[in-house]
Design a protein around this motif. Structure first.
Motif, PDB file in Angstrom:
ATOM      1  N   GLY A  58     -14.388   7.124  49.841  1.00 48.38           N
ATOM      2  CA  GLY A  58     -14.651   7.545  51.177  1.00 48.38           C
ATOM      3  C   GLY A  58     -14.831   6.224  52.264  1.00 48.38           C
ATOM      4  N   SER A  59     -15.779   6.247  52.823  1.00 48.22           N
ATOM      5  CA  SER A  59     -15.997   4.904  53.706  1.00 48.22           C
ATOM      6  C   SER A  59     -16.824   3.745  53.147  1.00 48.22           C
ATOM      7  N   GLU A  60     -17.290   4.160  51.654  1.00 46.88           N
ATOM      8  CA  GLU A  60     -18.134   3.140  51.355  1.00 46.88           C
ATOM      9  C   GLU A  60     -17.316   2.151  50.334  1.00 46.88           C
ATOM     10  N   ALA A  61     -17.483   0.753  50.467  1.00 41.98           N
ATOM     11  CA  ALA A  61     -16.862   0.016  49.565  1.00 41.98           C
ATOM     12  C   ALA A  61     -17.174   0.083  48.179  1.00 41.98           C
ATOM     13  N   VAL A  62     -16.584   0.033  47.014  1.00 42.96           N
ATOM     14  CA  VAL A  62     -17.055   0.140  45.773  1.00 42.96           C
ATOM     15  C   VAL A  62     -17.123  -1.264  45.026  1.00 42.96           C
ATOM     16  N   GLU A  63     -18.533  -1.471  45.052  1.00 42.75           N
ATOM     17  CA  GLU A  63     -18.979  -2.948  44.654  1.00 42.75           C
ATOM     18  C   GLU A  63     -19.001  -2.928  43.054  1.00 42.75           C
ATOM     19  N   ASP A  64     -19.030  -1.814  42.620  1.00 44.40           N
ATOM     20  CA  ASP A  64     -19.431  -1.637  41.195  1.00 44.40           C
ATOM     21  C   ASP A  64     -18.402  -0.884  40.113  1.00 44.40           C
ATOM     22  N   ALA A  65     -17.035  -1.331  40.572  1.00 44.19           N
ATOM     23  CA  ALA A  65     -15.831  -0.968  39.675  1.00 44.19           C
ATOM     24  C   ALA A  65     -15.952  -1.370  38.418  1.00 44.19           C
ATOM     25  N   ASP A  66     -15.818  -0.569  37.269  1.00 45.37           N
ATOM     26  CA  ASP A  66     -16.006  -0.594  35.925  1.00 45.37           C
ATOM     27  C   ASP A  66     -14.656  -1.929  35.633  1.00 45.37           C
ATOM     28  N   GLU A  67     -13.630  -1.630  36.441  1.00 46.02           N
ATOM     29  CA  GLU A  67     -12.520  -2.563  35.850  1.00 46.02           C
ATOM     30  C   GLU A  67     -11.429  -2.588  37.042  1.00 46.02           C
ATOM     31  N   SER A  81       5.302  -7.988  31.165  1.00 42.43           N
ATOM     32  CA  SER A  81       3.934  -8.185  32.216  1.00 42.43           C
ATOM     33  C   SER A  81       2.871  -8.952  31.721  1.00 42.43           C
ATOM     34  N   GLU A  82       2.238  -9.500  32.524  1.00 36.47           N
ATOM     35  CA  GLU A  82       0.818 -10.128  32.616  1.00 36.47           C
ATOM     36  C   GLU A  82      -0.303  -9.310  33.033  1.00 36.47           C
ATOM     37  N   MET A  83      -1.351  -9.141  32.289  1.00 35.24           N
ATOM     38  CA  MET A  83      -2.807  -8.561  32.647  1.00 35.24           C
ATOM     39  C   MET A  83      -3.689  -9.398  33.245  1.00 35.24           C
ATOM     40  N   LEU A  84      -4.027  -9.205  34.438  1.00 29.00           N
ATOM     41  CA  LEU A  84      -4.939 -10.347  35.052  1.00 29.00           C
ATOM     42  C   LEU A  84      -6.327  -9.623  35.448  1.00 29.00           C
ATOM     43  N   GLU A  85      -7.369 -10.133  35.185  1.00 26.81           N
ATOM     44  CA  GLU A  85      -8.460  -9.278  35.311  1.00 26.81           C
ATOM     45  C   GLU A  85      -8.998  -9.829  36.660  1.00 26.81           C
ATOM     46  N   GLY A  86      -9.261  -8.689  37.569  1.00 28.83           N
ATOM     47  CA  GLY A  86      -9.720  -9.144  39.081  1.00 28.83           C
ATOM     48  C   GLY A  86     -11.363  -9.305  39.197  1.00 28.83           C
ATOM     49  N   THR A  87     -11.696 -10.281  39.939  1.00 29.18           N
ATOM     50  CA  THR A  87     -13.210 -10.490  40.153  1.00 29.18           C
ATOM     51  C   THR A  87     -13.644  -9.858  41.412  1.00 29.18           C
ATOM     52  N   HIS A  88     -14.838  -9.369  41.338  1.00 29.05           N
ATOM     53  CA  HIS A  88     -15.338  -8.941  42.636  1.00 29.05           C
ATOM     54  C   HIS A  88     -15.877 -10.139  43.567  1.00 29.05           C
ATOM     55  N   THR A  89     -15.488  -9.922  44.649  1.00 25.05           N
ATOM     56  CA  THR A  89     -15.926 -11.256  45.533  1.00 25.05           C
ATOM     57  C   THR A  89     -16.941 -10.239  46.552  1.00 25.05           C
ATOM     58  N   GLN A  90     -16.609  -9.551  47.356  1.00 25.57           N
ATOM     59  CA  GLN A  90     -17.584  -8.843  48.436  1.00 25.57           C
ATOM     60  C   GLN A  90     -16.841  -7.828  49.064  1.00 25.57           C
ATOM     61  N   GLY A  91     -17.689  -6.699  49.471  1.00 27.54           N
ATOM     62  CA  GLY A  91     -16.981  -5.570  50.435  1.00 27.54           C
ATOM     63  C   GLY A  91     -16.116  -4.910  49.726  1.00 27.54           C
ATOM     64  N   GLY A  92     -16.386  -4.630  48.566  1.00 20.60           N
ATOM     65  CA  GLY A  92     -15.389  -3.908  47.468  1.00 20.60           C
ATOM     66  C   GLY A  92     -14.152  -4.370  47.163  1.00 20.60           C
ATOM     67  N   VAL A  93     -13.792  -5.896  47.532  1.00 12.07           N
ATOM     68  CA  VAL A  93     -12.663  -6.852  47.126  1.00 12.07           C
ATOM     69  C   VAL A  93     -12.601  -7.453  45.740  1.00 12.07           C
TER      70      VAL A  93
END
Length: 151
Positions: A58-67, A81-93
Motif C-alpha cells: 500500500g502506501s507503507e514502506a516495508v522495513e521488515d522483509a524476510d528476504e 546467475s549470482e544470488m546477492l542478498e539485499g541489505t535494508h537501508t531505510q524507507g523500505g529500500v
C-alpha cells in the motif's frame, strides 16, 4: 449448572480469540507487496552498480522483509546467475553493491519475501554497448530460480 459454566467459558474464549485479528473472516485481502527497482538501466563494464529496490505494501514502506535477494545473470546464461542478498537501508529500500562484468545485457530479479507474500520483479541492465547479435531473450523459468534459492 456446570454445563452452563463450561459453555460460557468456551464462548468467552472464542470471543477473545476473535478480537485478536479483526480482519480474520471479513473476506478482506491484504494489500499486495510491491517491489520497485531504483537501479540504473545502464552501466559500464567493471563499474560498481548499486542493486536497489524499494519494497512497499500500500502506501507503507516495508522495513521488515524476510528476504530480498537480487539474482543477476547475463542474457542466455541464467544457469550461471549470482544470488546477492539485499541489505535494508531505510524507507523500505534494500541494496547490494555489484560490479558489472563484461559488455552485455543482464537481467536482475529481486526475489522478495515479505508479510507472507513472495514477489519476483525483473529488470534489464545494459552493460557497455553490446552487440545486439549476442543478446538472448530471457525465456528461463522463474521456478528454476526458486529452486536455486533453496540451495
Amino acid at each position: 449448572m456446570k454445563k452452563w459454566i463450561a459453555l460460557m467459558l468456551v464462548m468467552l474464549l472464542l470471543a477473545a480469540c476473535g478480537e485478536e485479528d479483526s480482519s480474520a473472516g471479513t473476506g478482506e485481502m491484504p494489500q499486495e507487496v510491491e517491489v520497485e527497482f531504483n537501479t540504473e538501466e545502464t552501466a559500464d563494464p567493471g563499474e560498481e552498480v548499486l542493486l536497489s529496490a524499494t519494497v512497499t505494501q500500500g502506501s507503507e514502506a516495508v522495513e521488515d522483509a524476510d528476504e530480498v535477494v537480487f539474482e543477476v545473470w547475463q542474457s542466455g546464461a541464467r544457469e550461471n546467475s549470482e544470488m546477492l542478498e539485499g541489505t535494508h537501508t531505510q524507507g523500505g529500500v534494500y541494496e547490494h553493491a555489484w560490479t558489472a562484468g563484461e559488455e552485455g545485457l543482464y537481467f536482475i530479479q529481486a526475489h522478495t519475501t515479505a508479510r507472507r507474500m513472495h514477489v519476483m520483479p525483473k529488470m534489464e541492465l545494459t552493460v557497455g554497448n553490446p552487440d545486439p547479435e549476442t543478446i538472448v531473450p530471457d525465456d528461463s523459468e522463474d521456478a528454476d530460480a526458486m529452486e536455486k534459492m533453496g540451495h
